[in-house]
Each structure stands twice: as C-alpha cells, then as structure tokens.
Design an enzyme around this catalytic site. Structure first.
Site, short mmCIF file in Angstrom:
data_model
loop_
_atom_site.label_atom_id
_atom_site.label_comp_id
_atom_site.label_asym_id
_atom_site.label_seq_id
_atom_site.Cartn_x
_atom_site.Cartn_y
_atom_site.Cartn_z
N CYS A 154 23.81 -8.46 -21.39
CA CYS A 154 22.88 -7.71 -22.24
C CYS A 154 23.60 -6.86 -23.29
CB CYS A 154 21.95 -6.85 -21.37
SG CYS A 154 22.80 -5.91 -20.12
N ASP B 30 25.36 -4.20 -22.88
CA ASP B 30 25.42 -2.77 -22.58
C ASP B 30 26.87 -2.29 -22.44
OD1 ASP B 30 22.74 -2.97 -22.49
OD2 ASP B 30 22.48 -2.40 -20.40
N CYS C 69 19.91 -0.30 -22.24
CA CYS C 69 18.49 -0.11 -21.98
C CYS C 69 18.25 1.19 -21.21
CB CYS C 69 17.95 -1.29 -21.19
SG CYS C 69 18.63 -1.37 -19.53
N CYS D 160 22.02 -2.94 -13.89
CA CYS D 160 22.31 -1.65 -14.52
C CYS D 160 22.91 -0.68 -13.50
CB CYS D 160 21.03 -1.03 -15.10
SG CYS D 160 20.27 -2.06 -16.36
#
Lengths: 129, 175
Positions: free
Chosen positions: A37, A39, A63, A106
């Site tokens: 993603c 991140d 996110c 995450c």
C-alpha cells in the site's frame, strides 16, 4: 470502510507526532514500510540510562489504520523497558483498535517499527540494552 | 498454460504492446460468449471462463509492474499477498522526504509549482532507473537476481503510490 471510533480518535488527534534527532545516542529510530500500500512509518524512542522508554514520536504516511496503530504504540511504549516493548504484539494493537482483517497489516507494520527501533538502539549501543 | 503462452508473447519484461493488444483482441473475439450462443451449456461455461482468463492475462501483462510481479510469481517469488514489512532504512528515509515534499505541495498547491515540477522530475528519474534495474535483474533468471528484482519491485510500489498521490493533487488543482 468504516473505521472504529478508536481509529478515528487517533487519526484526528494523533499522539506524539514528530521527530527526535536521530543521531542522538539516546534515540532509537525504526523505519518500516508496506510495499503493497506504499505506507511509510517512522517510530522513535527516547531511552534513558535505565533502559526505560521515556518518550516516543512517530510520523506515518498511510491510511487511518496505519496512523492510528503507530499513534497508539507511542502511548503504549512510554514507561516500558525495551524488553517489555519488544513484547507488544500486532494482535494487541489490532484488538485495541478493532481493526478489520484487511487492515491487520497496519498493526504488523507498527509492531515491526518497534522491533526495528529496538534493533537500531542495540546497534548504536554495541549490542547491549 | 501461463498468461504469456495464452496471449502468444515471449516470456520477457520487454513486450511489444501492439502485438499484445492484437493477440488479446483476436482471442477475445474468438472466445466471446456471444459466439457460443448455440453451443452446449458446458461449452458456454468454458467460453466464459476462457474469456475471463484472457482478460486477466491482458490486464496483468499490460502494466510493467504487474507483469514483473507475475513473472516472479511464475518463478516462485510471491509478492502479491506478502505482509512482511520492508526495512531498507535508507530507501524509506528518502521516501519520507519525498512524502514531506508532497505534503508541502498538497498544503499550498498555488505556491509550490516549482517544487512540484522538481518532484515530478525526481519521481520519473527514480522510477526509470528502478524499472531498468528490474528488467535487467529479471532477464538474468537466477535466484539471486530474482531476489534483487523482488526488492526493486517493492521500491517501485512505493514510487507508484507517490506518483498516484502527486497525480491526485494535480487533478484537484485543475478542477
């Protein structure tokens, strides 16, 4: 995607955002990223002579769940020894924030950030805590 | 049959996209469910499956990143569902800096046009460099080179995300 109220709280009022001087010997820096993603997460710990984490800072580009996971971790590590911080599991983070299965990565990122920071500290101090 | 064989193109990073598209369109016509209107239930079902696979193959091979990911997957290097975090500190610090620049641009798009141009250039240079590194590593066909290719592809994914965000800012400015 519906975020839990805890994720929204950390997202809207992130705790301990910022940076410490990374070359300071009392500072441990952990950098991790999630290719899937994009991140990027930086976690920094300020460790005193007794090996206790006095303070923490983070900066995360990602996110809401990634931001919340790292924000939460900065609160959790304060007052802990490095060995205690090492014990923090992604499942604890995911549970506290009620992360849905697609956002579990995450919390893994946040756990890995703690481990990366501790490894950085140990490297700076010749392998001892 | 893998996607390259299905679409009749060589198993390489460098693909002739015109050939790829032509083969795709031919196959799509041949297996279009409309051609099987009078066929048996079983043949119809197979044609639907075939058409879906042809679509997947084309979408995967069309873009260099998904093409590379697929090529590596064929060689047993799985990237798609990996949850392992990426820990190249030097690279991630650079990503942080680029993200900070991006945030600066997003916060004041009218005052940061020079910075934006500079960032665009930097992103395109870095991506170009990584893409050629990726192609070269994949062409070697060794386990060691495949591992390097996987690491390079991960880096490209971070850049792809940055690129998307930059394009999003540009779009908003134009709206």
């Amino acid at each position: 995607m519906a975020y839990s109220s805890k994720v929204i709280d950390h997202y809207e009022n992130p705790r301990n955002v910022g940076a410490f001087e990374k070359d300071d010997p009392t500072i441990a820096t952990g950098m991790v990223g999630a290719p899937a993603c994009g991140d990027v997460m930086r976690l920094q710990l300020k460790v005193n002579e007794q090996g206790i984490i006095e303070d923490a800072r983070f900066k995360t580009y990602g996110c809401g769940s990634a931001i919340a996971s790292s924000s939460l971790v900065t609160e959790w590590v304060k007052g802990k020894t490095l060995a205690q911080a090492q014990e923090i599991k992604n499942t604890d983070i995911a549970q506290e924030l009620a992360l849905p299965p697609v956002k579990i990565h995450c919390s893994i990122l946040a756990e890995d950030a703690i481990k990366a920071a501790i490894a950085d500290y140990q490297q700076k101090h010749g392998g001892q805590e | 049959m893998n996607y390259f064989e299905l679409l009749g193109v060589p198993e390489h990073m460098e693909l002739d996209l015109t050939v790829l598209s032509r083969h795709y369109l031919e196959l799509q016509r041949r297996f279009h469910p409309d051609q099987f209107g009078n066929a048996s239930e079983r043949d119809r079902r197979q044609s639907v499956q075939q058409a879906a696979m042809i679509n997947d193959a084309f979408q995967t091979l069309k873009h260099p990143m998904s093409r590379a990911e697929y090529l590596l997957e064929q060689r047993g290097v799985e990237l798609k569902h990996e949850q392992q975090s990426f820990q190249d500190t030097h690279f991630l610090m650079q990503q942080m800096e680029l993200r900070e620049q991006l945030a600066e641009i997003a916060a004041a798009p009218e005052q940061t046009e020079a910075l934006q141009q500079q960032l665009e250039q930097e992103l395109s240079q870095q991506q170009q460099h990584l893409r050629s590194e990726l192609s070269a590593a994949i062409a070697k066909q060794t386990a060691e080179a495949d591992a390097l290719a996987a690491a390079t592809l991960r880096k490209l994914k971070f850049f792809d995300k940055l690129q998307q965000e930059l394009e999003f800012i540009e779009q908003q400015r134009q709206d």
